[in-house]
Design an enzyme around this catalytic site. Structure first.
Site, PDB file in Angstrom:
ATOM      1  N   LYS A 156       0.855  -1.193   0.000  1.00  0.00           N
ATOM      2  CA  LYS A 156       0.000   0.000   0.000  1.00  0.00           C
ATOM      3  C   LYS A 156       0.890   1.242   0.000  1.00  0.00           C
ATOM      4  O   LYS A 156       1.529   1.564   0.995  1.00  0.00           O
ATOM      5  CB  LYS A 156      -0.902   0.044   1.236  1.00  0.00           C
ATOM      6  CG  LYS A 156      -1.995   1.101   1.024  1.00  0.00           C
ATOM      7  CD  LYS A 156      -2.429   1.824   2.271  1.00  0.00           C
ATOM      8  CE  LYS A 156      -1.632   3.015   2.650  1.00  0.00           C
ATOM      9  NZ  LYS A 156      -1.755   4.186   1.774  1.00  0.00           N
ATOM     10  N   GLU A 231       9.691   0.808  10.580  1.00  0.00           N
ATOM     11  CA  GLU A 231      10.743   1.792  10.260  1.00  0.00           C
ATOM     12  C   GLU A 231      10.106   3.157  10.453  1.00  0.00           C
ATOM     13  O   GLU A 231       9.249   3.560   9.662  1.00  0.00           O
ATOM     14  CB  GLU A 231      11.215   1.625   8.809  1.00  0.00           C
ATOM     15  CG  GLU A 231      11.865   0.297   8.491  1.00  0.00           C
ATOM     16  CD  GLU A 231      13.282   0.173   9.041  1.00  0.00           C
ATOM     17  OE1 GLU A 231      13.742   1.085   9.772  1.00  0.00           O
ATOM     18  OE2 GLU A 231      13.915  -0.847   8.771  1.00  0.00           O
ATOM     19  N   CYS A 265      14.128  10.015   6.577  1.00  0.00           N
ATOM     20  CA  CYS A 265      14.134   9.547   7.968  1.00  0.00           C
ATOM     21  C   CYS A 265      15.536   9.548   8.547  1.00  0.00           C
ATOM     22  O   CYS A 265      15.713   9.647   9.752  1.00  0.00           O
ATOM     23  CB  CYS A 265      13.535   8.155   8.042  1.00  0.00           C
ATOM     24  SG  CYS A 265      14.320   7.010   6.904  1.00  0.00           S
ATOM     25  N   GLU A 357      10.852  15.717  15.025  1.00  0.00           N
ATOM     26  CA  GLU A 357      11.209  15.475  13.627  1.00  0.00           C
ATOM     27  C   GLU A 357      10.438  16.465  12.752  1.00  0.00           C
ATOM     28  O   GLU A 357       9.209  16.442  12.743  1.00  0.00           O
ATOM     29  CB  GLU A 357      10.844  14.041  13.227  1.00  0.00           C
ATOM     30  CG  GLU A 357      11.243  13.717  11.804  1.00  0.00           C
ATOM     31  CD  GLU A 357      10.797  12.325  11.358  1.00  0.00           C
ATOM     32  OE1 GLU A 357       9.628  11.959  11.596  1.00  0.00           O
ATOM     33  OE2 GLU A 357      11.612  11.607  10.761  1.00  0.00           O
TER      34      GLU A 357
HETATM   35  P1  NAD Z   1       2.533   8.197   7.866  1.00  0.00           P
HETATM   36  O1  NAD Z   1       2.757   7.450   9.131  1.00  0.00           O
HETATM   37  O2  NAD Z   1       1.567   9.308   7.875  1.00  0.00           O
HETATM   38  O3  NAD Z   1       2.046   7.217   6.711  1.00  0.00           O
HETATM   39  C1  NAD Z   1       2.816   6.093   6.313  1.00  0.00           C
HETATM   40  C2  NAD Z   1       1.910   5.106   5.601  1.00  0.00           C
HETATM   41  O4  NAD Z   1       0.966   4.585   6.559  1.00  0.00           O
HETATM   42  C3  NAD Z   1       1.073   5.693   4.476  1.00  0.00           C
HETATM   43  O5  NAD Z   1       0.987   4.769   3.430  1.00  0.00           O
HETATM   44  C4  NAD Z   1      -0.288   5.878   5.133  1.00  0.00           C
HETATM   45  O6  NAD Z   1      -1.345   5.858   4.209  1.00  0.00           O
HETATM   46  C5  NAD Z   1      -0.344   4.677   6.044  1.00  0.00           C
HETATM   47  N1  NAD Z   1      -1.276   4.785   7.171  1.00  0.00           N
HETATM   48  C6  NAD Z   1      -1.807   5.901   7.720  1.00  0.00           C
HETATM   49  N2  NAD Z   1      -2.652   5.583   8.732  1.00  0.00           N
HETATM   50  C7  NAD Z   1      -2.651   4.239   8.834  1.00  0.00           C
HETATM   51  C8  NAD Z   1      -3.285   3.312   9.700  1.00  0.00           C
HETATM   52  N3  NAD Z   1      -4.112   3.719  10.663  1.00  0.00           N
HETATM   53  N4  NAD Z   1      -3.042   2.000   9.534  1.00  0.00           N
HETATM   54  C9  NAD Z   1      -2.181   1.562   8.595  1.00  0.00           C
HETATM   55  N5  NAD Z   1      -1.534   2.400   7.730  1.00  0.00           N
HETATM   56  C10 NAD Z   1      -1.762   3.716   7.853  1.00  0.00           C
HETATM   57  O7  NAD Z   1       4.001   8.675   7.408  1.00  0.00           O
HETATM   58  P2  NAD Z   1       4.387   9.601   6.175  1.00  0.00           P
HETATM   59  O8  NAD Z   1       4.000  10.997   6.508  1.00  0.00           O
HETATM   60  O9  NAD Z   1       3.898   8.997   4.894  1.00  0.00           O
HETATM   61  O10 NAD Z   1       5.975   9.448   6.165  1.00  0.00           O
HETATM   62  C11 NAD Z   1       6.811  10.231   6.928  1.00  0.00           C
HETATM   63  C12 NAD Z   1       7.327   9.492   8.137  1.00  0.00           C
HETATM   64  O11 NAD Z   1       7.930   8.257   7.740  1.00  0.00           O
HETATM   65  C13 NAD Z   1       8.414  10.213   8.894  1.00  0.00           C
HETATM   66  O12 NAD Z   1       8.195  10.126  10.281  1.00  0.00           O
HETATM   67  C14 NAD Z   1       9.675   9.458   8.518  1.00  0.00           C
HETATM   68  O13 NAD Z   1      10.739   9.578   9.443  1.00  0.00           O
HETATM   69  C15 NAD Z   1       9.178   8.084   8.392  1.00  0.00           C
HETATM   70  N6  NAD Z   1      10.088   7.265   7.591  1.00  0.00           N
HETATM   71  C16 NAD Z   1      10.858   6.317   8.196  1.00  0.00           C
HETATM   72  C17 NAD Z   1      11.750   5.563   7.464  1.00  0.00           C
HETATM   73  C18 NAD Z   1      12.629   4.513   8.092  1.00  0.00           C
HETATM   74  O14 NAD Z   1      13.142   3.669   7.361  1.00  0.00           O
HETATM   75  N7  NAD Z   1      12.808   4.508   9.395  1.00  0.00           N
HETATM   76  C19 NAD Z   1      11.858   5.771   6.080  1.00  0.00           C
HETATM   77  C20 NAD Z   1      11.061   6.744   5.509  1.00  0.00           C
HETATM   78  C21 NAD Z   1      10.168   7.473   6.262  1.00  0.00           C
END
Ligand code: NAD
Length: 457
Positions: A156, A231, A265, A357
């Site tokens: 997804k 992650e 990240c 962050e």
């Molecule tokens: P987010 O948590 O808002 O969304 C991530 C994904 O989760 C999206 O596909 C979203 O649609 C989905 N999602 C949202 N609500 C959900 C739920 N209730 N159940 C299941 N899935 C759900 O994050 P974002 O804004 O897309 O990404 C930014 C964040 O990701 C930052 O905090 C960043 O640090 C982190 N990140 C971490 C890594 C790593 O490897 N550690 C890599 C990239 C990004």
């Protein structure tokens, strides 16, 4: 199937690119049922055949690196050079794990009275939920080792940036992979993502995203004792000691944090500088920040593109009000697009910009006194994803890299990711590891079988 759609926008121009289907729970359930059947067929195929299928998938990606990169430039605003690296990385990750079907083996363990062997059985169907910042690489870190271990995978992608992941699924099918084995399901996190967590036949969820949503995913998965890899966020330190090559540390610091407009990240968003060289470091950093080329991501010379969306731009801008302690900042285009200039702040240690962050091109610089102070400051965060240590003293490099609570550190470099080495976070940055030689095993259950040997007649 739901008829709702999401409008996908080019963040550099604000033009509408496409509308993408928002799938509902019934569509996810149907996809899971088809994936289960496809997985059984996949797991029965000879290891060499599965390896060949993954190599064909890699070749299909390789033949479309330019197309995928152009799509990512349009959808995510990544500079073209970076987007080409990301598409090529998907190919490389697939190639690397294409060796795994023939190498993933159990052990024979000596026991009395028989033969004892372990098998790595595939989990079944795996769900991969990706964020918007690196759509292609992060999807591949999940789907490539999971497929290699004999699983079916549903991905997804994030609502804002689904286009390259959807195209990769088409390429997989064109390469001959069963379209039910690897499916990309577009839609909302609260619908498609949540169903990945609650569906009993999805045996593991790999989630990359915010710590806030990650904790919800883990709580939901706990109800079914479902496996998770998380992650999550980061607030990584770039520690600059007075015995390092200061010119190089200052020249590379912008790359360490402003890569992908800080939407990374692993961004080294806290620069910690030994007090004795602080003033000199800031003198060197200012022209390096001014020199970051911000603009049209389709141009080769561009180093930093726009932020991903209007909402995210507002969130980043809120961290830099008019009275913010701005030391200096770089440039950004005006007009259409979600632009924010590279910005350097010099706040107090307790400021929100030091602890939270921001996920944009905003970095804080803080002085420290000695090694112990540097380590304490680096660890004074709920996160623990990555970090850099700049020093020419080998003993210090070893001491500090062992003391910093983070999963991915680099000395005299800002490199974080290689497909052949493990990646993941300490503390609230995550759980489990992706990439590296052990990743396929993380998509299996270990089964132990004892064969009794009857005594000779
Ligand atoms: P987010 O948590 O808002 O969304 C991530 C994904 O989760 C999206 O596909 C979203 O649609 C989905 N999602 C949202 N609500 C959900 C739920 N209730 N159940 C299941 N899935 C759900 O994050 P974002 O804004 O897309 O990404 C930014 C964040 O990701 C930052 O905090 C960043 O640090 C982190 N990140 C971490 C890594 C790593 O490897 N550690 C890599 C990239 C990004």
């Amino acid at each position: 199937m739901s008829s709702a759609t999401t409008t996908v926008i080019n963040p550099a121009t604000e033009e509408v690119l496409r509308t993408v289907e928002r799938l509902d729970v019934a569509a996810v359930d149907d996809a899971v049922a088809r994936a289960r059947d496809a997985q059984r067929r996949w797991a029965r195929r000879a290891p060499a055949e599965r390896a060949a299928a993954l190599r064909d998938f890699a070749a299909a990606v390789d033949a479309h690196v330019g197309e995928l990169a152009a799509l990512e430039v349009a959808n995510s605003g990544h500079p073209i050079g970076a987007a080409e690296w990301e598409a090529g990385h998907v190919r490389d990750v697939l190639q690397y794990y294409s060796a795994s079907p023939e190498r993933l083996s159990g052990r024979q363990i000596p026991v009395a009275g028989g033969l004892n062997v372990t098998f790595h059985e595939p989990l079944g169907v795996v769900g991969v939920i990706t964020p918007w910042n690196f759509p292609m690489p992060i999807a591949a870190w999940g789907f490539a080792p999971a497929l290699a271990a004999g699983n079916a995978v549903l991905v997804k992608p994030a609502e804002w940036t689904p286009l390259t992941t959807l195209r990769i699924a088409e390429l997989a099918a064109e390469s001959g992979l069963d379209p039910d084995l690897f499916q990309v399901l577009s839609g909302q996190g609260s619908v498609v993502g949540e169903r990945f967590v609650t569906h009993p036949d999805i045996r593991k969820v790999v989630f990359t995203g915010s710590t806030e949503v990650g904790t919800q995913v883990m709580a939901g998965a706990a109800r079914q004792v479902k496996r998770v890899t998380l992650e999550l966020g980061g607030k990584s330190a770039n520690i600059v000691f007075d015995d390092c090559d200061l010119e190089r540390a200052a020249a590379t610091a912008p790359y360490g944090v402003f890569d992908n407009a800080g939407q990374d990240c692993c961004a080294r968003s806290r620069i910690l500088v030994q007090r004795s060289v602080y003033d000199r470091f800031m003198e060197l950093l200012e022209p390096a920040v001014a020199g970051v080329v911000v603009g049209d991501p389709a141009q080769r010379e561009t180093e930093m593109g726009p932020l991903v969306s209007k909402a995210h731009l507002a969130s980043v801008a809120a961290y830099v009000p008019d009275d913010a302690p701005v030391a200096f900042r770089g440039s950004a285009p005006s007009g259409a697009g979600f632009w924010f200039p590279p910005t350097v702040l010099t706040p107090d240690r307790s400021a929100r910009t030091v602890t939270e962050e921001i996920f944009g091109p905003v970095v804080v610089v803080l002085p420290f006194d000695d090694e112990a102070d540097a380590i304490a400051l680096a660890n004074d965060t709920e996160y623990g994803l990555s970090g850099s240590i700049w020093t020419d003293n080998l003993s210090r490099a070893l001491r500090v890299s062992r003391a910093v609570e983070a999963g991915n550190l680099s000395v005299n470099s800002h490199s974080s990711v290689r497909y052949s080495t493990p990646f993941g976070g300490f503390k609230r940055s995550g759980l489990g590891r992706e990439l590296g030689p052990d990743a396929p095993e993380h998509f299996t259950e270990t089964k132990n079988v004892f064969f009794a040997i009857t005594e000779s007649e």
